[in-house]
Design a protein around this motif. Structure first.
Motif, PDB file in Angstrom:
ATOM      1  N   GLU A  63       1.057  -0.946   0.256  1.00 41.19           N
ATOM      2  CA  GLU A  63      -0.288  -0.432   0.189  1.00 41.19           C
ATOM      3  C   GLU A  63       0.931   1.696   0.040  1.00 41.19           C
ATOM      4  O   GLU A  63       0.273   1.822  -0.707  1.00 41.19           O
ATOM      5  N   LEU A  64       2.256   1.286   0.892  1.00 44.40           N
ATOM      6  CA  LEU A  64       2.705   2.400   0.772  1.00 44.40           C
ATOM      7  C   LEU A  64       3.549   1.951  -0.060  1.00 44.40           C
ATOM      8  O   LEU A  64       3.426   3.945  -1.164  1.00 44.40           O
ATOM      9  N   TYR A  65       3.960   1.820  -1.270  1.00 49.11           N
ATOM     10  CA  TYR A  65       4.268   1.252  -2.326  1.00 49.11           C
ATOM     11  C   TYR A  65       3.779   1.996  -3.533  1.00 49.11           C
ATOM     12  O   TYR A  65       4.166   2.886  -4.647  1.00 49.11           O
ATOM     13  N   VAL A  66       2.163   2.320  -3.229  1.00 47.92           N
ATOM     14  CA  VAL A  66       1.326   2.146  -5.078  1.00 47.92           C
ATOM     15  C   VAL A  66       1.211   3.828  -4.105  1.00 47.92           C
ATOM     16  O   VAL A  66       0.914   4.428  -5.154  1.00 47.92           O
ATOM     17  N   ALA A  67       0.879   3.791  -3.075  1.00 52.97           N
ATOM     18  CA  ALA A  67       0.355   4.943  -2.296  1.00 52.97           C
ATOM     19  C   ALA A  67       1.743   6.567  -2.713  1.00 52.97           C
ATOM     20  O   ALA A  67       1.277   7.416  -3.341  1.00 52.97           O
ATOM     21  N   THR A  68       2.968   5.830  -2.874  1.00 50.46           N
ATOM     22  CA  THR A  68       3.998   7.210  -3.301  1.00 50.46           C
ATOM     23  C   THR A  68       4.146   6.908  -4.036  1.00 50.46           C
ATOM     24  O   THR A  68       5.072   8.076  -5.011  1.00 50.46           O
ATOM     25  N   LYS A  69       3.170   5.706  -5.248  1.00 51.56           N
ATOM     26  CA  LYS A  69       3.611   6.384  -6.488  1.00 51.56           C
ATOM     27  C   LYS A  69       4.917   5.738  -7.608  1.00 51.56           C
ATOM     28  O   LYS A  69       5.613   6.535  -8.418  1.00 51.56           O
ATOM     29  N   LEU A  70       5.661   5.315  -6.694  1.00 50.11           N
ATOM     30  CA  LEU A  70       7.228   4.730  -7.141  1.00 50.11           C
ATOM     31  C   LEU A  70       7.261   3.697  -8.107  1.00 50.11           C
ATOM     32  O   LEU A  70       7.870   3.350  -8.834  1.00 50.11           O
ATOM     33  N   TYR A  71       5.744   3.472  -8.666  1.00 50.85           N
ATOM     34  CA  TYR A  71       6.015   2.049  -9.852  1.00 50.85           C
ATOM     35  C   TYR A  71       6.229   2.877 -11.148  1.00 50.85           C
ATOM     36  O   TYR A  71       5.268   2.624 -11.791  1.00 50.85           O
ATOM     37  N   GLN A  72       5.884   4.469 -11.180  1.00 54.94           N
ATOM     38  CA  GLN A  72       5.813   5.030 -12.059  1.00 54.94           C
ATOM     39  C   GLN A  72       6.902   5.632 -12.761  1.00 54.94           C
ATOM     40  O   GLN A  72       8.128   5.336 -12.567  1.00 54.94           O
TER      41      GLN A  72
END
Length: 72
Positions: A63-72
Motif C-alpha cells: 500500500e505504501l509503494y502504491v501510495a508513493t507512486k514509485l511504480y511510475q
C-alpha cells in the motif's frame, strides 16, 4: 481478469522493498511502517523473509509503494 491497472503487476516484493528503501531510507521506512525488520539491523533479505511470512505487513508495504507512486 486484466492486470493493466494493477500497479503491482509484474513487480516483485524485492523490487518494492528496494524502491521504498531508495526513496525513504531505512529510518524513514521504519517511520512509515513501524515494524522491527525496518528498525533493527535492517536488510532487504531479512525484510523479505519477514514480509513473506506476515500478510498484514506485506499489505502495508504494498500500500505504501502504491501510495508513493514509485511504480511510475
Amino acid at each position: 481478469m486484466s492486470q493493466l491497472n494493477n500497479p503491482l503487476h509484474g513487480v516483485t516484493l524485492e523490487q518494492i522493498v528496494t524502491a521504498l528503501v531508495d526513496h525513504f531510507g531505512w529510518p524513514g521506512l521504519a517511520k512509515q511502517i513501524d515494524i522491527n525488520c525496518f528498525k533493527t539491523d535492517p536488510s532487504v533479505k531479512s525484510s523479505l523473509k519477514f514480509l513473506r511470512k506476515t500478510p498484514w505487513a506485506r499489505q502495508k508495504v504494498e500500500e505504501l509503494y502504491v501510495a508513493t507512486k514509485l511504480y511510475q
